[in-house]
Design a protein around this motif. Sequence first.
Motif, PDB file in Angstrom:
ATOM      1  N   SER A   1       0.831  -1.211   0.000  1.00 50.71           N
ATOM      2  CA  SER A   1       0.000   0.000   0.000  1.00 50.71           C
ATOM      3  C   SER A   1       0.858   1.250   0.000  1.00 50.71           C
ATOM      4  O   SER A   1       0.531   2.253  -0.646  1.00 50.71           O
ATOM      5  CB  SER A   1      -0.930  -0.004   1.213  1.00 50.71           C
ATOM      6  N   ALA A   2       1.963   1.214   0.725  1.00 49.97           N
ATOM      7  CA  ALA A   2       2.845   2.379   0.824  1.00 49.97           C
ATOM      8  C   ALA A   2       3.512   2.694  -0.510  1.00 49.97           C
ATOM      9  O   ALA A   2       3.752   3.864  -0.842  1.00 49.97           O
ATOM     10  CB  ALA A   2       3.899   2.143   1.897  1.00 49.97           C
ATOM     11  N   THR A   3       3.807   1.659  -1.292  1.00 48.17           N
ATOM     12  CA  THR A   3       4.510   1.858  -2.560  1.00 48.17           C
ATOM     13  C   THR A   3       3.586   1.797  -3.772  1.00 48.17           C
ATOM     14  O   THR A   3       4.008   2.107  -4.894  1.00 48.17           O
ATOM     15  CB  THR A   3       5.611   0.797  -2.725  1.00 48.17           C
ATOM     16  N   GLY A   4       2.339   1.368  -3.546  1.00 47.98           N
ATOM     17  CA  GLY A   4       1.403   1.227  -4.654  1.00 47.98           C
ATOM     18  C   GLY A   4       1.659   0.011  -5.519  1.00 47.98           C
ATOM     19  O   GLY A   4       1.151  -0.091  -6.635  1.00 47.98           O
ATOM     20  N   SER A   5       2.446  -0.924  -5.010  1.00 45.68           N
ATOM     21  CA  SER A   5       2.741  -2.140  -5.783  1.00 45.68           C
ATOM     22  C   SER A   5       1.630  -3.161  -5.616  1.00 45.68           C
ATOM     23  O   SER A   5       0.879  -3.130  -4.641  1.00 45.68           O
ATOM     24  CB  SER A   5       4.079  -2.740  -5.338  1.00 45.68           C
ATOM     25  N   ALA A   6       1.522  -4.069  -6.564  1.00 51.22           N
ATOM     26  CA  ALA A   6       0.417  -5.027  -6.587  1.00 51.22           C
ATOM     27  C   ALA A   6       0.743  -6.292  -5.804  1.00 51.22           C
ATOM     28  O   ALA A   6       1.897  -6.704  -5.706  1.00 51.22           O
ATOM     29  CB  ALA A   6       0.074  -5.389  -8.026  1.00 51.22           C
ATOM     30  N   ILE A   7      -0.321  -6.895  -5.268  1.00 54.45           N
ATOM     31  CA  ILE A   7      -0.231  -8.188  -4.588  1.00 54.45           C
ATOM     32  C   ILE A   7      -1.154  -9.163  -5.309  1.00 54.45           C
ATOM     33  O   ILE A   7      -2.308  -8.850  -5.596  1.00 54.45           O
ATOM     34  CB  ILE A   7      -0.641  -8.078  -3.106  1.00 54.45           C
ATOM     35  N   CYS A   8      -0.624 -10.335  -5.572  1.00 55.29           N
ATOM     36  CA  CYS A   8      -1.431 -11.402  -6.167  1.00 55.29           C
ATOM     37  C   CYS A   8      -1.740 -12.427  -5.077  1.00 55.29           C
ATOM     38  O   CYS A   8      -0.859 -13.187  -4.671  1.00 55.29           O
ATOM     39  CB  CYS A   8      -0.682 -12.056  -7.320  1.00 55.29           C
ATOM     40  N   ILE A   9      -2.983 -12.411  -4.581  1.00 58.68           N
ATOM     41  CA  ILE A   9      -3.385 -13.365  -3.549  1.00 58.68           C
ATOM     42  C   ILE A   9      -3.581 -14.722  -4.207  1.00 58.68           C
ATOM     43  O   ILE A   9      -4.291 -14.846  -5.198  1.00 58.68           O
ATOM     44  CB  ILE A   9      -4.689 -12.923  -2.862  1.00 58.68           C
TER      45      ILE A   9
ATOM     46  N   HIS B   1     -16.808   1.817  -6.014  1.00 58.42           N
ATOM     47  CA  HIS B   1     -16.961   2.288  -4.633  1.00 58.42           C
ATOM     48  C   HIS B   1     -16.525   1.215  -3.642  1.00 58.42           C
ATOM     49  O   HIS B   1     -15.816   1.500  -2.665  1.00 58.42           O
ATOM     50  CB  HIS B   1     -18.417   2.679  -4.379  1.00 58.42           C
ATOM     51  N   LEU B   2     -16.936  -0.029  -3.890  1.00 58.05           N
ATOM     52  CA  LEU B   2     -16.547  -1.125  -3.007  1.00 58.05           C
ATOM     53  C   LEU B   2     -15.038  -1.348  -3.044  1.00 58.05           C
ATOM     54  O   LEU B   2     -14.402  -1.556  -2.005  1.00 58.05           O
ATOM     55  CB  LEU B   2     -17.282  -2.406  -3.411  1.00 58.05           C
ATOM     56  N   LYS B   3     -14.476  -1.301  -4.231  1.00 53.02           N
ATOM     57  CA  LYS B   3     -13.034  -1.485  -4.373  1.00 53.02           C
ATOM     58  C   LYS B   3     -12.272  -0.406  -3.605  1.00 53.02           C
ATOM     59  O   LYS B   3     -11.312  -0.701  -2.875  1.00 53.02           O
ATOM     60  CB  LYS B   3     -12.659  -1.448  -5.859  1.00 53.02           C
ATOM     61  N   LYS B   4     -12.721   0.827  -3.713  1.00 55.36           N
ATOM     62  CA  LYS B   4     -12.055   1.927  -3.016  1.00 55.36           C
ATOM     63  C   LYS B   4     -12.202   1.806  -1.503  1.00 55.36           C
ATOM     64  O   LYS B   4     -11.293   2.136  -0.740  1.00 55.36           O
ATOM     65  CB  LYS B   4     -12.636   3.263  -3.491  1.00 55.36           C
ATOM     66  N   THR B   5     -13.382   1.315  -1.056  1.00 53.22           N
ATOM     67  CA  THR B   5     -13.628   1.176   0.374  1.00 53.22           C
ATOM     68  C   THR B   5     -12.715   0.134   1.003  1.00 53.22           C
ATOM     69  O   THR B   5     -12.140   0.363   2.077  1.00 53.22           O
ATOM     70  CB  THR B   5     -15.102   0.788   0.624  1.00 53.22           C
ATOM     71  N   PHE B   6     -12.558  -1.007   0.337  1.00 50.90           N
ATOM     72  CA  PHE B   6     -11.777  -2.100   0.920  1.00 50.90           C
ATOM     73  C   PHE B   6     -10.305  -2.068   0.504  1.00 50.90           C
ATOM     74  O   PHE B   6      -9.455  -2.585   1.226  1.00 50.90           O
ATOM     75  CB  PHE B   6     -12.383  -3.449   0.516  1.00 50.90           C
ATOM     76  N   ASP B   7     -10.015  -1.491  -0.652  1.00 47.74           N
ATOM     77  CA  ASP B   7      -8.660  -1.545  -1.194  1.00 47.74           C
ATOM     78  C   ASP B   7      -8.353  -0.231  -1.896  1.00 47.74           C
ATOM     79  O   ASP B   7      -8.266  -0.160  -3.117  1.00 47.74           O
ATOM     80  CB  ASP B   7      -8.556  -2.735  -2.171  1.00 47.74           C
ATOM     81  N   SER B   8      -8.208   0.815  -1.101  1.00 46.57           N
ATOM     82  CA  SER B   8      -8.085   2.171  -1.652  1.00 46.57           C
ATOM     83  C   SER B   8      -6.852   2.342  -2.536  1.00 46.57           C
ATOM     84  O   SER B   8      -6.849   3.157  -3.464  1.00 46.57           O
ATOM     85  CB  SER B   8      -8.063   3.205  -0.524  1.00 46.57           C
ATOM     86  N   ALA B   9      -5.783   1.588  -2.265  1.00 45.36           N
ATOM     87  CA  ALA B   9      -4.565   1.703  -3.067  1.00 45.36           C
ATOM     88  C   ALA B   9      -4.568   0.747  -4.256  1.00 45.36           C
ATOM     89  O   ALA B   9      -3.606   0.724  -5.032  1.00 45.36           O
ATOM     90  CB  ALA B   9      -3.335   1.429  -2.199  1.00 45.36           C
ATOM     91  N   SER B  10      -5.639  -0.033  -4.400  1.00 41.63           N
ATOM     92  CA  SER B  10      -5.785  -0.985  -5.506  1.00 41.63           C
ATOM     93  C   SER B  10      -4.587  -1.920  -5.615  1.00 41.63           C
ATOM     94  O   SER B  10      -3.952  -2.034  -6.673  1.00 41.63           O
ATOM     95  CB  SER B  10      -5.996  -0.246  -6.832  1.00 41.63           C
TER      96      SER B  10
END
Length: 357
Positions: free
Chosen positions: A21-29, A339-348
């Motif tokens: 989140s701090a760097t804006g990098s992606a995570i693949c769960i 809206h849901l994406k921003k609420t739970f994962d604001s940094a995408s």
Amino acid sequence: MMSDTHQELLQQFRQQILAASATGSAICIQGGASKSWYGESVAGDILDTRTYSGVIQYEPTELYITARAGTPLQEIENLLAQHGQMLAFEPPHFGETATLGGMVAAGLSGPRRATHGALRDYVLGVSMMNGKGEFLRFGGQVMKNVAGYDVSRLMAGSMGSLGLLLDITLKVMPRPACETSLAFAMSEQDALHVLNIWAGQALPISASCYHAGRLLIRLSGSESALRLAKQKLGGQELEQIHSYWAKLCDHEHHFFIPEDGLALLRLSLPSTAPALKIRSKSLIEWGGSQRWLWTHESMHSLREQVQAMGGHLTQFRYADPAQPIFTPLSVPLLKIHQHLKKTFDSASIFNRGRLFS
């Protein structure tokens, strides 16, 4: 009670999420990666859930089970079978490595879906970690009415795009006392017609499949219920074909052998929709509501035709990269999704682009 090992794992997950989140990098769960081909391709650092595993609570008399997301799906089903119970939505595995979290994230249901309900209908509660590393819990161990978003069920089919699933509570059901299958020779149009007639009658049908001129149905219930149904329906009784429905569920049926240069299309349609007048190889499930296709027809025009019939089309597997995997959302639905994406994962950061770009 959570062990020290599991607490340490949660802290590791949290640290990875906060760093991304701090760097804006992606995570693949990712769990067992048995469904990694499903949906749009994603990139990012892997967050492997398989170490966060184990059954937390199982109450056979209360018909629910709670387990960690990384728990192998086969382990869950084996435990339920020991008590004469099952996951009634009959989830596909698509491999021995399938996990509980991946099952919920993919949101897929098997042959019983039309009569027993979808996966999301059996999700009672979840705990998850959002894009801020916060631990959130929704739902519980019983079914109840919900005002607003039912976040527990919202996670079903979210493809890991909203957050990291941790613990999941599911409703379970008793296994049927008896099962048998009947076969009928008929056209696709006749099969759709009789399936809709039977759906309105008190028959113990738990699965159906039409392919290449043959309709198969599975009957599940008491011995007396099956005897009466067989007398009413007729057809040829097929014994010892439990493996047929399992192979159908996991796409090991010969229909699903890849066709060169074609995508496997999944059509969700009203059961009353007529047979499609296109050149294709097809297989029909769920009383006519789920239709699988291999076809050379234009994807764009076919998608429009399906939408006009009140359904939608998914490039389920072997997708054409020039076409979207899932049907694009309407503007109102897209706004809700964003809206849901921003609420739970604001940094995408979670599974970026797996559902929609």
